[in-house]
Design an enzyme around this catalytic site. Structure first.
Site, PDB file in Angstrom:
ATOM      1  N   HIS A 139       0.858  -1.187   0.000  1.00  0.00           N
ATOM      2  CA  HIS A 139       0.000   0.000   0.000  1.00  0.00           C
ATOM      3  C   HIS A 139       0.894   1.237   0.000  1.00  0.00           C
ATOM      4  O   HIS A 139       1.701   1.426   0.910  1.00  0.00           O
ATOM      5  CB  HIS A 139      -0.895  -0.006   1.238  1.00  0.00           C
ATOM      6  CG  HIS A 139      -1.795   1.187   1.336  1.00  0.00           C
ATOM      7  ND1 HIS A 139      -2.776   1.469   0.404  1.00  0.00           N
ATOM      8  CD2 HIS A 139      -1.856   2.183   2.249  1.00  0.00           C
ATOM      9  CE1 HIS A 139      -3.403   2.566   0.745  1.00  0.00           C
ATOM     10  NE2 HIS A 139      -2.861   3.029   1.864  1.00  0.00           N
ATOM     11  N   LYS A 160      -0.985  10.693   1.150  1.00  0.00           N
ATOM     12  CA  LYS A 160      -0.052  10.204   0.121  1.00  0.00           C
ATOM     13  C   LYS A 160      -0.488  10.633  -1.278  1.00  0.00           C
ATOM     14  O   LYS A 160       0.314  11.136  -2.068  1.00  0.00           O
ATOM     15  CB  LYS A 160       0.058   8.678   0.199  1.00  0.00           C
ATOM     16  CG  LYS A 160       0.569   8.136   1.521  1.00  0.00           C
ATOM     17  CD  LYS A 160       0.722   6.635   1.501  1.00  0.00           C
ATOM     18  CE  LYS A 160      -0.583   5.906   1.308  1.00  0.00           C
ATOM     19  NZ  LYS A 160      -1.530   6.114   2.426  1.00  0.00           N
ATOM     20  N   ASP A 178      -2.056   4.033  -4.533  1.00  0.00           N
ATOM     21  CA  ASP A 178      -2.767   3.080  -3.682  1.00  0.00           C
ATOM     22  C   ASP A 178      -2.058   1.730  -3.583  1.00  0.00           C
ATOM     23  O   ASP A 178      -1.722   1.283  -2.492  1.00  0.00           O
ATOM     24  CB  ASP A 178      -4.210   2.882  -4.147  1.00  0.00           C
ATOM     25  CG  ASP A 178      -5.023   2.116  -3.116  1.00  0.00           C
ATOM     26  OD1 ASP A 178      -4.891   2.428  -1.910  1.00  0.00           O
ATOM     27  OD2 ASP A 178      -5.764   1.207  -3.503  1.00  0.00           O
ATOM     28  N   ARG A 244      17.139  15.577  12.702  1.00  0.00           N
ATOM     29  CA  ARG A 244      17.193  16.966  12.255  1.00  0.00           C
ATOM     30  C   ARG A 244      18.447  17.269  11.450  1.00  0.00           C
ATOM     31  O   ARG A 244      18.569  18.348  10.869  1.00  0.00           O
ATOM     32  CB  ARG A 244      17.117  17.908  13.460  1.00  0.00           C
ATOM     33  CG  ARG A 244      15.813  17.746  14.251  1.00  0.00           C
ATOM     34  CD  ARG A 244      15.727  18.705  15.411  1.00  0.00           C
ATOM     35  NE  ARG A 244      15.687  20.098  14.969  1.00  0.00           N
ATOM     36  CZ  ARG A 244      15.624  21.136  15.789  1.00  0.00           C
ATOM     37  NH1 ARG A 244      15.601  20.925  17.102  1.00  0.00           N
ATOM     38  NH2 ARG A 244      15.590  22.356  15.321  1.00  0.00           N
TER      39      ARG A 244
END
Length: 311
Positions: A139, A160, A178, A244
């Site tokens: 998926h 998405k 999908d 980060r």
């Protein structure tokens, strides 16, 4: 075990079927390996894998031409095992009558091409490797971002498809929405594509199904792409420490192949398309030898060393 229909193989390779009377509707190829039966023509049949497509080039053909009828009747029946998917004669070479007769009797399709032997073999190996490669479906969304295959994953409804649509508007190309079919075509390469039924479509909640090719043109879609980078979208967790600097790469694994993976926390106001685009370009820079995080670390170290020297 994965197989490919012999009929589709013939169409894709643009081969001429010299034995149309043989029913090939249910015939399949189950091996990516091919063979040139040079040793078998001399009578050596040990380790002869009858599951492979057999290729006859100019050398094998020349040897067959000088065999007498008795030798052909001895060798050809073993050469034309009914389990063999097909024989392909290259360079428009024509098989002799004995070979054709025994091929029909044993139900072995005989095909022909005008391509050179090496070109024919390379094309067949490349196509069979792609079609018969180990495959899984996951998926997610796969987008070609400036030549890098970016696989976007995450929980259903996290954004998405919306990120993919914005990337398409920015000039990038959709491979699949999908469901992404992932094939392992080599030890370190994964190719992603869309199932035929959903190819070029995107589902947008509140709008429905959108045909990307019809809306944005053929330039906005692509059939397949090698997956370079995985971006995992997840809800922002204030308790979690997010990377980060990017000094240490994180990885995820599909079919035994490790891929660089970035976990992107989702908060209102974050432009996911820009983040995905930047991640892809930054990944390309790293492949070319430039790492922004390491460059920053180097500058900091040089600055500290300079201060210590001045002190």
């Amino acid at each position: 075990m994965a197989t490919v229909a012999l009929k589709s193989f013939i169409e894709k390779m643009e081969l001429i079927n010299l034995t149309p009377e043989i029913d090939i509707e249910k015939a399949v190829i189950g091996s990516t390996e091919i063979n040139r039966p040079a040793l078998q023509l001399t009578g050596f049949f040990e380790h002869f894998d009858t599951g492979r497509v057999e290729i006859i080039g100019f050398v094998e053909y020349s040897y067959m031409q000088q065999l007498d009828d008795a030798k052909k009747e001895e060798i050809y029946p073993r050469l034309l095992d009914p389990a063999i998917p097909a024989y392909i004669f290259c360079r428009d070479l024509e098989p002799d009558e004995t070979f054709m007769r025994l091929a029909r009797e044993n139900g072995v399709p005989v095909l022909k091409t005008s391509k050179s032997t090496s070109d024919c073999m390379a094309q067949i190996i490349r196509w069979l490797n792609a079609k018969l490669a180990p495959c899984i479906s996951i998926h997610g969304v796969l987008v070609d971002v400036d030549g890098e295959g970016v696989l976007i994953t995450g929980e259903s409804g996290i954004g998405k498809s919306e990120a993919a649509l914005e990337l398409i508007k920015r000039g990038h190309r959709l491979i699949s929405d999908d469901v992404v079919e992932i094939r392992k075509v080599s030890d370190d390469s994964l190719i992603g594509s869309a199932p035929d039924i959903t190819k070029h479509f995107i589902e947008l909640r509140g709008i429905g199904i959108v045909d990307v090719k019809a809306l944005f043109g053929a330039i906005s879609v692509k059939d397949s792409e090698e997956i370079s980078l995985v971006i995992k979208l997840e809800d922002w967790d204030k308790e979690k420490e997010y990377d980060r600097l990017g000094l240490d790469e994180e990885y995820t694994e599909y079919l035994g192949v490790k891929l660089v993976c970035h976990s992107i926390p989702i908060r209102p106001g974050r432009n996911l398309a820009i983040i995905c685009e930047t991640a892809a370009i930054n990944y390309r820079q790293k492949k070319m030898g430039y790492n922004a995080a390491k460059e920053l670390y180097k500058r900091v170290q040089e600055n500290l060393a300079k201060r210590n020297d001045e002190g």
